[in-house]
Design a protein around this motif. Sequence first.
Motif, PDB file in Angstrom:
ATOM      1  N   THR A  21      41.742  52.385  24.895  1.00 21.62           N
ATOM      2  CA  THR A  21      43.011  52.384  25.052  1.00 21.62           C
ATOM      3  C   THR A  21      43.831  53.547  24.693  1.00 21.62           C
ATOM      4  OG1 THR A  21      43.666  50.170  25.222  1.00 21.62           O
ATOM      5  CG2 THR A  21      45.664  51.640  25.297  1.00 21.62           C
ATOM      6  N   ILE A  22      44.312  53.961  23.012  1.00 26.64           N
ATOM      7  CA  ILE A  22      44.033  54.683  22.090  1.00 26.64           C
ATOM      8  C   ILE A  22      44.045  56.285  22.256  1.00 26.64           C
ATOM      9  CG2 ILE A  22      44.433  55.563  20.147  1.00 26.64           C
ATOM     10  CD1 ILE A  22      44.380  53.759  19.120  1.00 26.64           C
ATOM     11  N   VAL A  23      42.336  55.996  22.865  1.00 26.93           N
ATOM     12  CA  VAL A  23      42.122  57.862  23.620  1.00 26.93           C
ATOM     13  C   VAL A  23      42.384  57.634  25.114  1.00 26.93           C
ATOM     14  CG1 VAL A  23      39.677  58.354  23.984  1.00 26.93           C
ATOM     15  CG2 VAL A  23      39.711  57.030  22.455  1.00 26.93           C
ATOM     16  N   ARG A  25      45.344  57.402  26.448  1.00 26.38           N
ATOM     17  CA  ARG A  25      46.899  57.590  25.961  1.00 26.38           C
ATOM     18  C   ARG A  25      46.909  59.060  24.902  1.00 26.38           C
ATOM     19  NH1 ARG A  25      51.031  54.099  22.738  1.00 26.38           N
ATOM     20  NH2 ARG A  25      52.618  55.702  23.511  1.00 26.38           N
ATOM     21  N   LEU A  26      45.854  59.501  23.984  1.00 26.14           N
ATOM     22  CA  LEU A  26      45.909  60.935  23.556  1.00 26.14           C
ATOM     23  C   LEU A  26      45.266  61.735  24.923  1.00 26.14           C
ATOM     24  CD1 LEU A  26      44.899  59.714  20.462  1.00 26.14           C
ATOM     25  CD2 LEU A  26      47.054  61.000  20.587  1.00 26.14           C
ATOM     26  N   GLU A  27      43.950  61.450  25.387  1.00 31.73           N
ATOM     27  CA  GLU A  27      43.733  61.949  26.196  1.00 31.73           C
ATOM     28  C   GLU A  27      44.408  62.860  27.385  1.00 31.73           C
ATOM     29  OE1 GLU A  27      38.961  61.268  26.471  1.00 31.73           O
ATOM     30  OE2 GLU A  27      39.982  60.420  28.268  1.00 31.73           O
ATOM     31  N   ASN A  28      45.507  61.953  27.479  1.00 31.17           N
ATOM     32  CA  ASN A  28      46.472  62.092  28.438  1.00 31.17           C
ATOM     33  C   ASN A  28      47.171  63.306  27.713  1.00 31.17           C
ATOM     34  OD1 ASN A  28      46.367  60.537  30.277  1.00 31.17           O
ATOM     35  ND2 ASN A  28      47.044  58.855  30.191  1.00 31.17           N
ATOM     36  N   GLY A  29      47.564  63.659  26.283  1.00 33.05           N
ATOM     37  CA  GLY A  29      48.145  64.298  26.397  1.00 33.05           C
ATOM     38  C   GLY A  29      50.189  64.160  26.460  1.00 33.05           C
ATOM     39  N   ASP A  30      49.765  62.973  26.767  1.00 33.42           N
ATOM     40  CA  ASP A  30      51.870  62.939  27.562  1.00 33.42           C
ATOM     41  C   ASP A  30      52.732  62.085  26.476  1.00 33.42           C
ATOM     42  OD1 ASP A  30      50.659  60.470  27.586  1.00 33.42           O
ATOM     43  OD2 ASP A  30      51.665  60.514  29.869  1.00 33.42           O
ATOM     44  N   VAL A  31      51.832  62.697  24.957  1.00 31.05           N
ATOM     45  CA  VAL A  31      53.331  61.680  23.842  1.00 31.05           C
ATOM     46  C   VAL A  31      53.513  62.522  22.764  1.00 31.05           C
ATOM     47  CG1 VAL A  31      51.369  59.368  24.101  1.00 31.05           C
ATOM     48  CG2 VAL A  31      50.206  60.949  22.401  1.00 31.05           C
ATOM     49  N   PRO A  32      54.321  62.242  22.580  1.00 31.11           N
ATOM     50  CA  PRO A  32      55.184  63.433  20.728  1.00 31.11           C
ATOM     51  C   PRO A  32      54.520  63.115  19.931  1.00 31.11           C
ATOM     52  CG  PRO A  32      56.491  61.333  21.707  1.00 31.11           C
ATOM     53  CD  PRO A  32      55.265  60.944  22.159  1.00 31.11           C
ATOM     54  N   LEU A  33      53.921  64.525  19.378  1.00 31.54           N
ATOM     55  CA  LEU A  33      53.058  64.531  18.045  1.00 31.54           C
ATOM     56  C   LEU A  33      53.306  63.920  17.091  1.00 31.54           C
ATOM     57  CD1 LEU A  33      50.990  66.679  16.849  1.00 31.54           C
ATOM     58  CD2 LEU A  33      52.894  67.338  15.286  1.00 31.54           C
ATOM     59  N   GLU A  34      54.713  63.078  16.503  1.00 28.87           N
ATOM     60  CA  GLU A  34      54.192  61.887  15.560  1.00 28.87           C
ATOM     61  C   GLU A  34      53.383  60.685  16.012  1.00 28.87           C
ATOM     62  OE1 GLU A  34      55.683  62.058  11.617  1.00 28.87           O
ATOM     63  OE2 GLU A  34      55.741  63.942  12.697  1.00 28.87           O
ATOM     64  N   ALA A  36      51.588  60.479  18.257  1.00 23.56           N
ATOM     65  CA  ALA A  36      49.743  60.762  18.699  1.00 23.56           C
ATOM     66  C   ALA A  36      49.010  61.266  17.137  1.00 23.56           C
ATOM     67  CB  ALA A  36      49.666  62.447  19.276  1.00 23.56           C
ATOM     68  N   ILE A  37      50.122  61.500  16.451  1.00 26.03           N
ATOM     69  CA  ILE A  37      49.415  60.835  14.690  1.00 26.03           C
ATOM     70  C   ILE A  37      48.677  59.740  14.657  1.00 26.03           C
ATOM     71  CG2 ILE A  37      49.945  62.204  12.421  1.00 26.03           C
ATOM     72  CD1 ILE A  37      51.226  64.318  13.310  1.00 26.03           C
ATOM     73  N   GLU A  38      49.641  58.982  14.773  1.00 26.85           N
ATOM     74  CA  GLU A  38      49.738  57.424  14.504  1.00 26.85           C
ATOM     75  C   GLU A  38      48.863  56.627  15.187  1.00 26.85           C
ATOM     76  OE1 GLU A  38      53.533  55.383  15.778  1.00 26.85           O
ATOM     77  OE2 GLU A  38      54.283  56.718  14.040  1.00 26.85           O
ATOM     78  N   LEU A  39      48.138  57.230  16.541  1.00 28.15           N
ATOM     79  CA  LEU A  39      47.411  56.243  17.736  1.00 28.15           C
ATOM     80  C   LEU A  39      46.413  56.851  16.909  1.00 28.15           C
ATOM     81  CD1 LEU A  39      48.939  57.357  21.146  1.00 28.15           C
ATOM     82  CD2 LEU A  39      48.361  55.382  19.947  1.00 28.15           C
ATOM     83  N   GLN A  41      45.069  57.710  14.023  1.00 30.10           N
ATOM     84  CA  GLN A  41      45.450  56.744  12.417  1.00 30.10           C
ATOM     85  C   GLN A  41      44.849  55.797  13.023  1.00 30.10           C
ATOM     86  OE1 GLN A  41      48.715  57.207  10.667  1.00 30.10           O
ATOM     87  NE2 GLN A  41      47.689  59.751   8.949  1.00 30.10           N
ATOM     88  N   GLU A  42      45.105  54.976  14.048  1.00 28.59           N
ATOM     89  CA  GLU A  42      45.153  54.241  14.343  1.00 28.59           C
ATOM     90  C   GLU A  42      43.006  54.043  14.479  1.00 28.59           C
ATOM     91  OE1 GLU A  42      45.921  49.876  16.927  1.00 28.59           O
ATOM     92  OE2 GLU A  42      47.434  51.411  16.328  1.00 28.59           O
ATOM     93  N   GLY A  43      42.992  54.733  15.604  1.00 29.83           N
ATOM     94  CA  GLY A  43      42.291  54.860  16.536  1.00 29.83           C
ATOM     95  C   GLY A  43      40.813  54.853  14.805  1.00 29.83           C
ATOM     96  N   MET A  44      40.738  56.117  14.087  1.00 28.37           N
ATOM     97  CA  MET A  44      40.145  56.029  13.134  1.00 28.37           C
ATOM     98  C   MET A  44      39.830  54.635  12.337  1.00 28.37           C
ATOM     99  SD  MET A  44      39.162  59.049  13.250  1.00 28.37           S
ATOM    100  CE  MET A  44      37.760  58.657  12.129  1.00 28.37           C
ATOM    101  N   LYS A  45      41.363  54.077  12.396  1.00 21.40           N
ATOM    102  CA  LYS A  45      40.694  52.779  11.790  1.00 21.40           C
ATOM    103  C   LYS A  45      39.141  51.951  12.569  1.00 21.40           C
ATOM    104  CE  LYS A  45      45.063  52.957   8.700  1.00 21.40           C
ATOM    105  NZ  LYS A  45      46.541  52.146   8.729  1.00 21.40           N
ATOM    106  N   LEU A  46      40.168  51.819  14.174  1.00 22.71           N
ATOM    107  CA  LEU A  46      39.518  50.878  14.868  1.00 22.71           C
ATOM    108  C   LEU A  46      38.091  51.736  14.965  1.00 22.71           C
ATOM    109  CD1 LEU A  46      42.156  50.108  17.565  1.00 22.71           C
ATOM    110  CD2 LEU A  46      41.070  48.904  16.096  1.00 22.71           C
ATOM    111  N   SER A  47      37.766  52.857  14.810  1.00 20.71           N
ATOM    112  CA  SER A  47      36.803  53.303  15.169  1.00 20.71           C
ATOM    113  C   SER A  47      35.728  52.901  13.975  1.00 20.71           C
ATOM    114  CB  SER A  47      36.323  54.837  15.422  1.00 20.71           C
ATOM    115  OG  SER A  47      35.629  55.439  14.482  1.00 20.71           O
ATOM    116  N   ASN A  48      36.005  52.457  12.556  1.00 22.55           N
ATOM    117  CA  ASN A  48      35.557  52.836  11.111  1.00 22.55           C
ATOM    118  C   ASN A  48      34.751  50.819  11.131  1.00 22.55           C
ATOM    119  OD1 ASN A  48      35.408  54.885  10.265  1.00 22.55           O
ATOM    120  ND2 ASN A  48      37.285  54.538   9.252  1.00 22.55           N
ATOM    121  N   LEU A  49      36.359  50.366  12.200  1.00 21.36           N
ATOM    122  CA  LEU A  49      35.599  48.173  12.165  1.00 21.36           C
ATOM    123  C   LEU A  49      34.966  48.243  12.701  1.00 21.36           C
ATOM    124  CD1 LEU A  49      36.791  46.055  11.664  1.00 21.36           C
ATOM    125  CD2 LEU A  49      38.212  46.102  13.834  1.00 21.36           C
TER     126      LEU A  49
END
Length: 85
Positions: A21-23, A25-34, A36-39, A41-49
């Motif tokens: 879901t995060i990927v 949203r980020l691929e759509n590119g329609d989220v504000p920069l802040e 996108a950064i939060e998404l 970071q959460e994506g990296m945590k999920l990837s590591n998990l």
Amino acid sequence: METVNSLDELSFEEAMEKLETIVSRLENGDVPLETAIELFQEGMKLSNLCGGKLELVERKIEMLIESDQGFHKKPFAPANEDKGE
């Protein structure tokens, strides 16, 4: 965003679904920069998990190998580890 503690409680499948879901949203590119950064970071945590959960499962898997003496157990080793990669 989720906290690290609640992420740790997710199953592999739940974490992958959230990551997809995060990927998306980020691929759509329609989220504000802040956001996108939060998404990201959460994506990296999920990837590591997910990576950690896969490593744990790999350590638990045993393969049965047939030899002249019959079947015996062998710890799981991914194909790239067998080749020394």
